[in-house]
Design an enzyme around this catalytic site. Sequence first.
Site, mmCIF file in Angstrom:
data_model
loop_
_atom_site.group_PDB
_atom_site.id
_atom_site.type_symbol
_atom_site.label_atom_id
_atom_site.label_comp_id
_atom_site.label_asym_id
_atom_site.label_seq_id
_atom_site.Cartn_x
_atom_site.Cartn_y
_atom_site.Cartn_z
ATOM 1 C CD GLU A 88 -3.015 0.929 2.285
ATOM 2 O OE1 GLU A 88 -3.313 -0.192 2.759
ATOM 3 O OE2 GLU A 88 -3.467 1.991 2.725
ATOM 4 C CE LYS A 284 -6.110 -1.930 5.358
ATOM 5 N NZ LYS A 284 -5.289 -1.005 4.564
ATOM 6 C CG ASP A 300 1.395 -16.801 11.136
ATOM 7 O OD1 ASP A 300 0.631 -16.080 10.479
ATOM 8 O OD2 ASP A 300 1.121 -17.972 11.450
ATOM 9 C CG HIS A 397 -4.399 6.947 0.136
ATOM 10 N ND1 HIS A 397 -3.871 5.971 0.939
ATOM 11 C CD2 HIS A 397 -4.977 6.308 -0.907
ATOM 12 C CE1 HIS A 397 -4.126 4.796 0.406
ATOM 13 N NE2 HIS A 397 -4.796 4.974 -0.715
HETATM 14 C C1 MEV Z 1 -5.853 2.713 5.072
HETATM 15 O O1 MEV Z 1 -5.054 1.620 4.726
HETATM 16 C C2 MEV Z 1 -5.944 2.841 6.583
HETATM 17 C C3 MEV Z 1 -6.888 3.924 7.095
HETATM 18 O O2 MEV Z 1 -8.195 3.744 6.532
HETATM 19 C C4 MEV Z 1 -6.916 3.816 8.590
HETATM 20 C C5 MEV Z 1 -7.945 4.706 9.267
HETATM 21 O O3 MEV Z 1 -8.944 5.050 8.663
HETATM 22 O O4 MEV Z 1 -7.716 4.984 10.463
HETATM 23 C C6 MEV Z 1 -6.409 5.289 6.645
#
Ligand code: MEV
Length: 442
Positions: A88, A284, A300, A397
């Site tokens: 990513e 995430k 792992d 991003h």
């Molecule tokens: C993207 O990989 C992760 C985010 O969505 C985490 C978040 O929203 O806190 C930017």
Amino acid sequence: MRRKRDIIIKGFSKLLKEDKLKLVAEYFENPGEVISLLKSFWHTDASQQKLFDEFSENTISNFYIPYGIAPNVMINGRNYLVPMVIEESSVVAAASAAAKFWSERGGFHSEILGTTKIGQVHFSWSGEPHTLFTLLPALKKYLIESVKPITANMEKRGGGIVAIELIDMTDKIDDYYQLRAHFETKDSMGANFINSVLEEFGQSLKVFLAEQYQLSDDDRQCEIIMAILSNYTPECVVKTWVECKFSELENVDERLTGEEFALKFEKAVKIAQVDPYRATTHNKGIYNGIDAVAIATGNDFRAIEAAGHTYASRNGQYESLSWVEIEDDTFRFILEVPLAMGTVGGLTSLHPLAKQSLHLLGNPSAPELMMISSVMGMANNFSAVKSLTTKGIQAGHMKMHLFNILNHFKANDVEKSAAVEFFKDQKVSFASVGQYIDSIRK
Ligand code: MEV
């Protein structure tokens, strides 16, 4: 000639690698090109390639993922260059930005809350429940004695079996009990060690009960259903935090004072504590950092994530793994995660880049690697929530994603340099980059 997809393939694993590759290529219109593409990702050194082929089954090529570095990661006063393997675009940049930001505010702090792991022998017992519990002290001694050949080496390294519990689960499933064993596995993740001990426990439990009750095999009062470690490791946990005064957050965003930023950030994290939809995305973001270190060091990441998501649900609802504490004019951001990691055994020393990653980190112990990984989780989490509560996530991003979009339009190096310059103060989107490339090609 295209192969039919509905034909069952027999004996695929027994084919030579070249033949597997040819067989797979037959599913495409252009088998020659497919073979060349897959072969182009083979290692140029045949012995290295053999190593990769032997990690798994039925390998026909290698799948590359970028290996990046987050510099300036200050943890408990020590500075690390942290290797991260992730596809990513914005993750390494986000982690590096947070690392630099906190290196100027005292760095990250981290402490280990526990390192024990858990394994279970699941069994049925149709005899009297209380007799099992009466026999427990003798059973424990018997079990521990029965696994001495397996535990001797681990004990020399300071690890081994920490405790054994017997748990009555008959209110859930008729006749169902568990032996729940707690292990210290020092610098190894310990899966193979734990599973070997548990399988032996299962055999020994049967023998012990048969001896106690003079049961024959036909009596079937005890059936071992399965023996396996649990990837849920609530006793193998690391706590990481950053803290600073509101005044040190003054310049985070031109529209917010330091205090306003701290309070807005706290609200955003509270939302992740009460709403599972947001909590999943929030967590995430944490695993963006943790997984990248786990992969770079040969750990792992599936086990690590599985544990984290269960931990996030331990209060009955899925919640954020991090939280904010505001005390007077101090902002503190805290993350607590279970992390079962190893720095010896498994892929850690077999995968040449995993070994190199551990070298770069100064050959850490497993607890030190737990701290480093959780810090990268916190770094990514901080960067994400900081962007979300200030300029939004897409600006940064998409800037990082620019090269992916340019590659999609098959931009050459000159076009890429021009685009990087142009998009410094322009909004990046798939459409805007497409239009820009069209305009310079005209
Ligand atoms: C993207 O990989 C992760 C985010 O969505 C985490 C978040 O929203 O806190 C930017």
